[in-house]
Design a protein around this motif. Structure first.
Motif, PDB file in Angstrom:
ATOM      1  N   PHE A  26      -0.311  -3.419  -2.710  1.00 35.25           N
ATOM      2  CA  PHE A  26      -1.587  -3.705  -2.254  1.00 35.25           C
ATOM      3  C   PHE A  26      -1.560  -5.087  -1.041  1.00 35.25           C
ATOM      4  N   GLU A  27      -0.339  -5.947  -1.401  1.00 36.88           N
ATOM      5  CA  GLU A  27      -0.226  -6.794  -0.255  1.00 36.88           C
ATOM      6  C   GLU A  27       0.266  -6.055   1.072  1.00 36.88           C
ATOM      7  N   ALA A  28       0.743  -5.059   1.060  1.00 35.70           N
ATOM      8  CA  ALA A  28       1.304  -4.343   2.305  1.00 35.70           C
ATOM      9  C   ALA A  28       0.117  -3.662   2.805  1.00 35.70           C
ATOM     10  N   ILE A  29      -1.062  -3.498   1.933  1.00 37.88           N
ATOM     11  CA  ILE A  29      -2.421  -2.918   2.555  1.00 37.88           C
ATOM     12  C   ILE A  29      -2.927  -4.112   3.491  1.00 37.88           C
ATOM     13  N   GLY A  30      -3.076  -5.377   2.561  1.00 39.32           N
ATOM     14  CA  GLY A  30      -3.658  -6.392   3.320  1.00 39.32           C
ATOM     15  C   GLY A  30      -4.553  -7.245   2.181  1.00 39.32           C
ATOM     16  N   LEU A  31      -4.172  -6.958   1.167  1.00 43.05           N
ATOM     17  CA  LEU A  31      -4.878  -7.733   0.072  1.00 43.05           C
ATOM     18  C   LEU A  31      -3.700  -8.735  -0.262  1.00 43.05           C
TER      19      LEU A  31
END
Length: 151
Positions: A26-31
């Motif tokens: 989810f960090e890779a998505i931008g969260l």
């Protein structure tokens, strides 16, 4: 008009197999990771109905600060069912949808670096959105949307 009105939706919760892997996804998505910690004790069990629970939780927040995902990895009691590979027409949790600025780049990054798989294909919906579904390496289903003709 009802006396008590809804104020907001605080978050959506997802039980995951690996908190570390899912946070990175989810960090890779931008969260952004807002908080991570252990939830345990009688008070927690009284809320969930699971008397002896130990759950590691990570709260992820979208860049605008308005939407959150609560990711939970149950240490006790053990997970009792697994719905991650259920088809998209199964009852219950389906997917979370995220609007992104470059769907092609993100899909390439998530599939290449994070083990995600494209469920179907990236489609153009009436020249309004490009849309797709992905499964994370852990099997979580998410949707991605890119607005076309942005103002």
């Amino acid at each position: 008009m009802p006396k008590n009105k809804l104020l907001r939706m605080d978050n959506m919760g997802i039980v995951v197999a690996s908190l570390d892997t899912t946070v990175l996804f989810f960090e890779a998505i931008g969260l952004k990771l807002e908080w991570r910690g252990m939830i345990e004790g009688k008070w927690a069990g009284r809320v969930t109905g699971l008397s002896n629970q130990r759950v590691e939780v990570a709260m992820m927040v979208t860049p605008d600060g308005h939407s959150k995902l609560e990711l939970s990895q149950f240490l006790e009691p053990a997970v009792v069912e697994d719905h991650r590979l259920a088809p998209v027409n199964a009852l219950g949790y389906l997917r979370a949808m995220f609007t992104v600025d470059d769907i092609d780049e993100l899909v390439n990054r998530l599939t290449g670096q994070h083990g995600a798989t494209l469920v179907g294909e990236i489609v153009n919906y009436e020249n309004i959105y490009k849309l797709c579904y992905l499964r994370s390496a852990d099997g979580l289903l998410i949707g991605l949307a890119e607005e076309l003709n942005k103002k």
